[in-house]
Structure formats: structure tokens, C-alpha cells
Design a protein around this motif. Structure first.
Motif, PDB file in Angstrom:
ATOM      1  N   ALA A   4      16.217  17.865  -0.801  1.00 33.94           N
ATOM      2  CA  ALA A   4      15.795  17.180   0.427  1.00 33.94           C
ATOM      3  C   ALA A   4      14.468  16.511   0.094  1.00 33.94           C
ATOM      4  O   ALA A   4      13.447  16.754   0.732  1.00 33.94           O
ATOM      5  N   VAL A   5      14.508  15.704  -0.971  1.00 37.13           N
ATOM      6  CA  VAL A   5      13.265  15.195  -1.558  1.00 37.13           C
ATOM      7  C   VAL A   5      12.804  13.862  -0.970  1.00 37.13           C
ATOM      8  O   VAL A   5      11.780  13.324  -1.382  1.00 37.13           O
ATOM      9  N   GLY A   6      13.584  13.338  -0.021  1.00 36.54           N
ATOM     10  CA  GLY A   6      13.156  12.106   0.638  1.00 36.54           C
ATOM     11  C   GLY A   6      13.628  10.874  -0.107  1.00 36.54           C
ATOM     12  O   GLY A   6      13.719  10.868  -1.340  1.00 36.54           O
ATOM     13  N   LEU A   7      13.951   9.841   0.659  1.00 36.92           N
ATOM     14  CA  LEU A   7      14.414   8.601   0.034  1.00 36.92           C
ATOM     15  C   LEU A   7      13.247   7.674  -0.286  1.00 36.92           C
ATOM     16  O   LEU A   7      13.352   6.797  -1.129  1.00 36.92           O
ATOM     17  N   LEU A   8      12.132   7.905   0.393  1.00 35.60           N
ATOM     18  CA  LEU A   8      10.937   7.086   0.158  1.00 35.60           C
ATOM     19  C   LEU A   8       9.774   8.049  -0.041  1.00 35.60           C
ATOM     20  O   LEU A   8       8.977   8.276   0.865  1.00 35.60           O
ATOM     21  N   SER A   9       9.721   8.670  -1.219  1.00 34.89           N
ATOM     22  CA  SER A   9       8.701   9.694  -1.404  1.00 34.89           C
ATOM     23  C   SER A   9       7.931   9.567  -2.724  1.00 34.89           C
ATOM     24  O   SER A   9       6.862  10.138  -2.854  1.00 34.89           O
ATOM     25  N   GLU A  10       8.477   8.837  -3.661  1.00 40.49           N
ATOM     26  CA  GLU A  10       7.810   8.713  -4.959  1.00 40.49           C
ATOM     27  C   GLU A  10       6.924   7.466  -4.928  1.00 40.49           C
ATOM     28  O   GLU A  10       7.426   6.337  -4.918  1.00 40.49           O
ATOM     29  N   PRO A  11       5.604   7.644  -4.877  1.00 46.32           N
ATOM     30  CA  PRO A  11       4.721   6.474  -4.707  1.00 46.32           C
ATOM     31  C   PRO A  11       4.898   5.436  -5.815  1.00 46.32           C
ATOM     32  O   PRO A  11       5.084   5.795  -6.978  1.00 46.32           O
ATOM     33  N   ASN A  12       4.853   4.193  -5.434  1.00 42.34           N
ATOM     34  CA  ASN A  12       4.873   3.091  -6.402  1.00 42.34           C
ATOM     35  C   ASN A  12       3.447   2.547  -6.492  1.00 42.34           C
ATOM     36  O   ASN A  12       2.955   1.924  -5.558  1.00 42.34           O
ATOM     37  N   TRP A  13       2.786   2.832  -7.608  1.00 42.61           N
ATOM     38  CA  TRP A  13       1.426   2.324  -7.823  1.00 42.61           C
ATOM     39  C   TRP A  13       1.520   1.003  -8.566  1.00 42.61           C
ATOM     40  O   TRP A  13       2.308   0.899  -9.511  1.00 42.61           O
ATOM     41  N   PRO A  14       0.750   0.026  -8.196  1.00 38.04           N
ATOM     42  CA  PRO A  14       0.801  -1.236  -8.948  1.00 38.04           C
ATOM     43  C   PRO A  14       0.160  -1.048 -10.320  1.00 38.04           C
ATOM     44  O   PRO A  14      -0.878  -0.393 -10.433  1.00 38.04           O
ATOM     45  N   SER A  15       0.792  -1.597 -11.340  1.00 40.54           N
ATOM     46  CA  SER A  15       0.204  -1.422 -12.684  1.00 40.54           C
ATOM     47  C   SER A  15      -0.703  -2.615 -12.995  1.00 40.54           C
ATOM     48  O   SER A  15      -0.384  -3.456 -13.834  1.00 40.54           O
ATOM     49  N   ILE A  16      -1.801  -2.679 -12.261  1.00 40.78           N
ATOM     50  CA  ILE A  16      -2.758  -3.777 -12.463  1.00 40.78           C
ATOM     51  C   ILE A  16      -3.807  -3.295 -13.472  1.00 40.78           C
ATOM     52  O   ILE A  16      -4.318  -2.179 -13.337  1.00 40.78           O
ATOM     53  N   PRO A  17      -4.122  -4.109 -14.486  1.00 45.34           N
ATOM     54  CA  PRO A  17      -5.100  -3.658 -15.481  1.00 45.34           C
ATOM     55  C   PRO A  17      -6.412  -3.217 -14.830  1.00 45.34           C
ATOM     56  O   PRO A  17      -6.868  -3.856 -13.872  1.00 45.34           O
ATOM     57  N   GLY A  18      -6.926  -2.121 -15.299  1.00 47.69           N
ATOM     58  CA  GLY A  18      -8.242  -1.658 -14.842  1.00 47.69           C
ATOM     59  C   GLY A  18      -8.218  -0.784 -13.600  1.00 47.69           C
ATOM     60  O   GLY A  18      -9.271  -0.390 -13.101  1.00 47.69           O
ATOM     61  N   ARG A  19      -7.019  -0.434 -13.123  1.00 45.33           N
ATOM     62  CA  ARG A  19      -6.947   0.311 -11.854  1.00 45.33           C
ATOM     63  C   ARG A  19      -7.790   1.591 -11.905  1.00 45.33           C
ATOM     64  O   ARG A  19      -8.489   1.932 -10.953  1.00 45.33           O
ATOM     65  N   ASP A  20      -7.728   2.277 -13.035  1.00 48.81           N
ATOM     66  CA  ASP A  20      -8.439   3.558 -13.129  1.00 48.81           C
ATOM     67  C   ASP A  20      -9.951   3.399 -13.259  1.00 48.81           C
ATOM     68  O   ASP A  20     -10.695   4.369 -13.133  1.00 48.81           O
ATOM     69  N   SER A  21     -10.375   2.163 -13.486  1.00 50.92           N
ATOM     70  CA  SER A  21     -11.827   1.984 -13.653  1.00 50.92           C
ATOM     71  C   SER A  21     -12.542   1.783 -12.312  1.00 50.92           C
ATOM     72  O   SER A  21     -13.765   1.748 -12.254  1.00 50.92           O
ATOM     73  N   PHE A  22     -11.772   1.672 -11.228  1.00 51.00           N
ATOM     74  CA  PHE A  22     -12.392   1.418  -9.917  1.00 51.00           C
ATOM     75  C   PHE A  22     -13.242   2.622  -9.506  1.00 51.00           C
ATOM     76  O   PHE A  22     -12.755   3.756  -9.462  1.00 51.00           O
ATOM     77  N   GLN A  23     -14.481   2.370  -9.179  1.00 51.28           N
ATOM     78  CA  GLN A  23     -15.410   3.468  -8.850  1.00 51.28           C
ATOM     79  C   GLN A  23     -15.532   3.705  -7.345  1.00 51.28           C
ATOM     80  O   GLN A  23     -16.158   4.667  -6.909  1.00 51.28           O
ATOM     81  N   GLY A  24     -14.959   2.817  -6.558  1.00 53.32           N
ATOM     82  CA  GLY A  24     -14.968   3.041  -5.112  1.00 53.32           C
ATOM     83  C   GLY A  24     -13.855   4.011  -4.730  1.00 53.32           C
ATOM     84  O   GLY A  24     -13.335   4.739  -5.570  1.00 53.32           O
ATOM     85  N   GLU A  25     -13.488   4.016  -3.430  1.00 59.06           N
ATOM     86  CA  GLU A  25     -12.396   4.904  -2.993  1.00 59.06           C
ATOM     87  C   GLU A  25     -11.075   4.177  -3.248  1.00 59.06           C
ATOM     88  O   GLU A  25     -10.901   3.043  -2.809  1.00 59.06           O
TER      89      GLU A  25
END
Ligand code: NA7
Length: 535
Positions: free
Chosen positions: A137-158
Motif C-alpha cells: 500500500a505504498v501509494g501511486l504518487l509517493s516517490e519524490p521526483n527531484w530535478p537533476s539540476i547541476p549544483g542542487r546540493d550546493s544550495f545553502q538556503g532552505e
């Protein structure tokens, strides 16, 4: 550590898992519901972003199986927000004393079928379980889709994904960027625009949205609904969408342009995206010219509402009205605010996310305190692909599905005995509670049948139920055949996997609607599960 044995393990304590637990416990089975969250609620546990709301009317966005609760549980508006629904689901769990059968903060990593004793072993971050039956019962819309934009992990804000919203946050006065404008983005943008310092919407595809028509429901209206609930459910269960409204019986060509626009206007005034799409003309989901009449009507509204010509141009869709229909509580209006702007990222893509903002391809830099990804989900099969599920002969579900997932009626895949999916790939896309009820009722009947066979054998013989490959293939062919008649395939969206980079396009939905789907499930039960086999 030895694994704990239950007759059935249910993965997910959302709306599907809760009802399934209640049904299997009533059969006298031992049941454990596992969920990685801290509490029940599933979708509504995770999706707590500002403005999160169901866009199905309140009286139908709930279970029908507890008739007393249906009459008495309070709700006061025609749509429920996330908090209301989470409260309701917690109430149902407690009312039916299900919490003691649930284990939270327990993430399932993998499971495998054991041929020797016909059980599943389920490995989690908190130990192992084994069970004769597994219901996902894992949900049909439950696995987040993160955009693979370069530098995403470098963002220091929220940095947030809307489906992983933090418990505490404060957007007041901040410089906020939102990527994505599906149902989620539209709700979020509409809600936060008045609060934030500035709001920049990074839009890949403009959307058609109509008013939701949110309003209070009076005691008299509630009494009227309570007095006719059986009829309301009966109508909803037979319909395409389960949305509780009359679906269109006429075509766009049956009326003059003036009459057509009057019908669109009446639906616009009444509210609801689903009703606008399915309650107007039956050919707008199948015929391009018909669809264009709805597009023109909504484009006319966007032109009336949005004052700034450049924002209006960007917000006006060019493709068909063939994504998941949206409704809002003043979305386009937000773009008349000076603090709200829009970037068309197809014209001017985000080239990079840096520590303090976002850089666009044309060299523009936008400084941001908060970046919110309202970028949706790897829908339908995403939650399954994350799990390592190994069925008969060591074949994994990912291997069986290869690029494109396939199931028999959204509930089972060949080679995976006693593994039942609630709203697996190739289920319909309709009002979720009645879809869940149809699947859970089917699964409960199937398990009852297996239990009857097991109990007939004096030695408690190993017995399991599995879909035939033919059953799975025939369902796939039916899904493709119906999909080919629809316009949805002509636009990229999560309906066919077009929203996730690198995902193989395939028919992920049974577009025959809730009524036909429920009927197919019932026919299968009534005729002795001809597309399943006992092994
Ligand atoms: P949706 O409907 O899939 O919308 C996601 C939005 O995010 C949509 O506007 C996408 O644009 C956009 N998106 C997705 N990936 C990217 C990337 N990589 N870059 C930029 N923009 C992107 O998800 P929702 O959460 O809004 O709604 C899902 C369901 O949840 C909804 O139907 C309700 O039933 C509840 P696109 O349109 O694909 O060009």
C-alpha cells in the motif's frame, strides 16, 4: 535476529494500508503494517506543504465502509486540506483500534519469496519479518521526483521537496523560488504568494487550471448528503472519476459555440477541475478539435485575469488540455502581484543552482533564501522500483517489468505469488478512496480464497495465488487500447512517465475509469479468478 511472522504484512499505513489491515484482521489473520513514517496517513502524512488540499469533494474523499462514521465525522468545507485528512485517517486508525498492529519508522528495503515454505521475507531497517501475504500500500504518487539540476546540493538556503515538507518553517518575507506548477505547485504558489517577500516560479509547462470553488458546507447540505449517501456512492462507483458529479453525455458538436461557452462558464463558476474536464463534453478527452474548445475557453480566462502581457504569455498553455486537470483558489491572480514573477524554463533553462540562488542560461542570477521543488513524483512504479522485490526463481520485479511496469488489474504481477498491490501500475486514476476500496475488497476476497484452500488441506499445504502471465498481458493490451483512444498520450506528464528524466514512456494508467475497473475486479471474483492461478 529471527524474523517475526505474521499471516500478512502490509507495507504502508496510508489510506490503503489502513483499510486493508481492518479487512484482514476481521478475517482473523495476524497482520503487521509497516511504514517508514512516524505515524499513519501515507500521502497526507508526507504532503504538508502550505495549501495542500484534496480536490475531490469532502463527502467522497473518505471511506464508505464505516457507515456510522460517514454520517457523524465532522467536516465543514467542500474540500479538505491536508491537516483535516491526516486527522481523519488518524481518527479511523484509533476508532478501529488498528494502531497496535502498525509499526512506524520501519523502512522496507527488500523482500523475497521463499519457495520452500511459501512465505515472503521482508527486510527492513528495523529487522526482518516474514508473512504468507504481502500487500503493498505504498501509494501511486509517493516517490519524490527531484530535478537533476547541476549544483542542487550546493544550495545553502532552505531546500524542500513539497512531499517532504519540514515540521517547522517560516516563509514570511523570504525570497522564494518554486520549481514546478502541477497540482502541488499551483496550490503552493497560490497559498504562499501573499506571505513571501518575493516569489519566482520556474515553470516548464504552463497549465490549464479552473477554479476549485471552495466553500463552507452548511448543516442542511450535510444533512442532505447524509440522507442519500448510499445513492451518492453507488453513482460514484459506476462513474469514470468517482468524483460524484454527472459525467458528460453530450459532445462539443451537439451544441452551438454560445451554448458550449455557457456550459464551460457554468462549470467554471461551479468549480472543480475534474468536473470541468469530465462533466462538460465527452469528446474533449478524445478529440483534438473538441479539446481545443476547452483550451480556448480557459486561455480566454487567463487573458482576462493576468494583467502583465509577458507573465500572461508565459502562463498561457500551447498544448492540449490533457494533463491531470487542475483547480485552484486564485492561481493566475497571484501573478498580478508585484512580488510574484515567472520564468519559462523551456525558453531560459536553469543552468545551475549555486549556494545562494539560481542561474539561468541567459546569465540572469536570482538570489533566493528558499528553493522549493514542487516537481512531483516518479509515479505508479517509482515506489516499487526502490524496493528490491524478488519473486519466484529469483526474478526481481524490476527485471520482470524491465522498462515498463505491467500488472493484472493494477493488483498483481506474474511470478510474485501472494503479493498484492493496492493501486499498483495500470490502476485507474480516479477518486482514490473508492479505488482503494475496490482493490482492498478484491485482495481480501483473493486471500480468503487462498485461506480456504489452505484450510481444506489437513497438512496446511502450501498454497498461493498468482496472476497468470496471460492475465497480465491481456490487461496491458486493454490499457493500451483504451489509452490509444485518449488525448492524454499527446502531452508529456506523469501519466506516461514523461515527467521523469530517463523514464521509459509506457501506459501507466487504466484509462477505462473507476466504474469499468470495479466491474472487471468483481467479474474476476465472481467467475473464480480466471486470470489468476493457485500454485
Ligand atoms: P506533477 O503533476 O507531476 O507536477 C510536477 C511539476 O514539476 C510540473 O510542473 C513539471 O513540469 C515540473 N517538473 C518536474 N520535473 C521538473 C524538472 N526536472 N525541472 C523543472 N520542472 C519540473 O506533480 P504534482 O506534485 O504537482 O502532482 C502530482 C499529483 O499529486 C497530482 O496529480 C495530484 O493527484 C496529487 P512538466 O509539466 O512535467 O513540464
Amino acid at each position: 535476529m529471527a524474523s517475526q511472522f505474521y499471516d500478512a504484512v502490509i507495507i504502508g499505513a496510508g489510506m490503503g494500508g489502513i483499510y486493508q489491515a481492518s479487512r484482514l484482521l476481521k478475517l482473523g489473520l495476524t497482520v503487521k503494517v509497516l511504514d517508514r513514517a512516524d505515524g499513519p496517513g501515507g500521502t497526507w502524512y508526507w504532503n504538508r506543504y502550505p495549501g495542500a488540499m484534496s480536490d475531490t469533494h469532502s463527502h467522497l474523499y473518505r471511506y464508505s465502509w464505516d457507515k456510522e462514521d460517514l454520517q457523524t465525522y465532522p467536516w465543514s468545507t467542500n474540500y479538505l486540506d491536508s491537516k483535516d485528512i491526516l486527522g481523519y485517517l488518524n481518527h479511523v486508525v484509533d476508532r478501529h483500534d488498528l494502531r497496535k498492529h502498525m509499526q512506524f519508522r520501519t523502512e522496507v528495503l527488500s523482500m523475497r519469496w521463499n519457495e520452500e515454505d511459501y512465505t515472503w521475507t521482508i527486510d527492513t531497517l528495523s529487522g526482518s519479518f516474514s508473512a504468507r501475504y504481502v500487500v503493498t500500500a505504498v501509494g501511486l504518487l509517493s516517490e519524490p521526483n527531484w530535478p537533476s539540476i547541476p549544483g542542487r546540493d550546493s544550495f545553502q538556503g532552505e531546500l524542500y521537496h513539497t512531499s517532504r515538507w519540514p515540521e517547522t518553517y517560516d516563509l514570511t518575507g523570504k525570497r522564494v523560488g518554486v520549481i514546478g506548477n502541477g497540482s502541488t505547485g499551483v496550490q503552493l504558489i497560490t497559498t504562499i504568494a501573499p506571505l513571501v517577500g518575493s516569489l519566482l516560479c520556474f515553470q516548464r509547462s504552463p497549465q490549464y487550471s479552473v477554479p476549485a470553488g471552495r466553500k463552507a458546507v452548511s448543516k442542511d447540505e450535510r444533512d442532505l448528503i447524509n440522507g442519500s449517501y448510499d445513492d451518492i456512492w453507488a453513482q460514484a462507483r459506476k462513474s469514470l472519476s468517482g468524483g460524484g458529479f454527472d459525467e458528460a453525455k453530450i459532445k462539443t458538436t451537439d451544441v452551438s459555440k454560445e451554448e458550449r461557452d455557457q456550459i464551460y462558464q457554468a462549470l467554471w463558476d461551479q468549480g472543480s477541475g475534474l468536473r470541468f474536464l469530465l462533466g462538460s463534453f465527452q469528446d474533449i478527452i478524445t478529440d483534438e478539435t473538441a479539446n481545443q474548445t476547452a483550451c480556448d475557453f480557459i486561455k480566454g480566462k487567463i487573458a482576462e485575469i493576468v494583467k502583465d502581457p509577458e507573465k500572461r504569455r508565459k502562463l498561457t498553455p500551447k498544448d492540449l488540455y490533457a494533463r491531470r486537470p487542475l483547480c485552484d483558489t486564485g492561481y493566475y491572480e497571484q501573478f498580478n502581484r508585484d512580488n510574484v514573477d515567472i520564468v519559462d524554463i523551456k525558453e531560459n533553462p536553469i543552468s545551475k543552482i549555486v549556494s545562494n540562488g539560481v542561474k539561468l542560461s541567459d546569465g540572469t542570477f536570482h538570489e533566493l533564501d528558499v528553493l522549493i521543488c514542487a516537481t512531483g513524483f516518479n509515479a505508479f512504479d517509482g515506489a516499487y522500483r526502490r524496493l528490491h522485490i524478488q519473486g519466484r526463481n529469483g526474478v526481481t520485479l524490476n527485471e520482470h517489468w524491465k522498462g515498463a511496469p505491467s500488472t493484472n488489474m493494477g493488483v498483481a504481477s506474474a511470478g510474485f505469488p501472494n503479493l498484492f498491490m493496492i493501486l499498483g501500475p495500470r490502476s485507474p486514476l480516479a477518486n482514490v478512496p473508492p479505488m482503494i476500496e475496490a482493490h482492498v475488497d478484491f485482495i481480501t476476497s483473493a486471500i480468503t480464497r487462498v485461506e480456504e484452500h489452505r484450510n481444506q488441506a489437513s497438512t496446511h499445504l502450501n498454497v498461493a495465488m498468482e496472476t497468470t502471465q496471460q492475465g497480465e498481458d491481456e490487461w496491458g493490451a486493454l490499457c493500451d487500447m483504451i489509452s490509444d483512444k485518449m488525448l492524454f498520450k499527446r502531452v508529456d506528464s506523469y501519466f506516461y512517465g514523461g515527467n521523469v528524466e530517463g523514464k521509459t514512456r509506457s501506459t501507466l494508467i487504466f484509462f477505462g475509469g473507476l466504474g469499468m475497473f470495479s466491474q472487471k475486479l468483481q467479474e474476476c471474483v465472481d467467475s473464480g479468478y480466471p486470470s489468476f492461478k493457485l500454485i
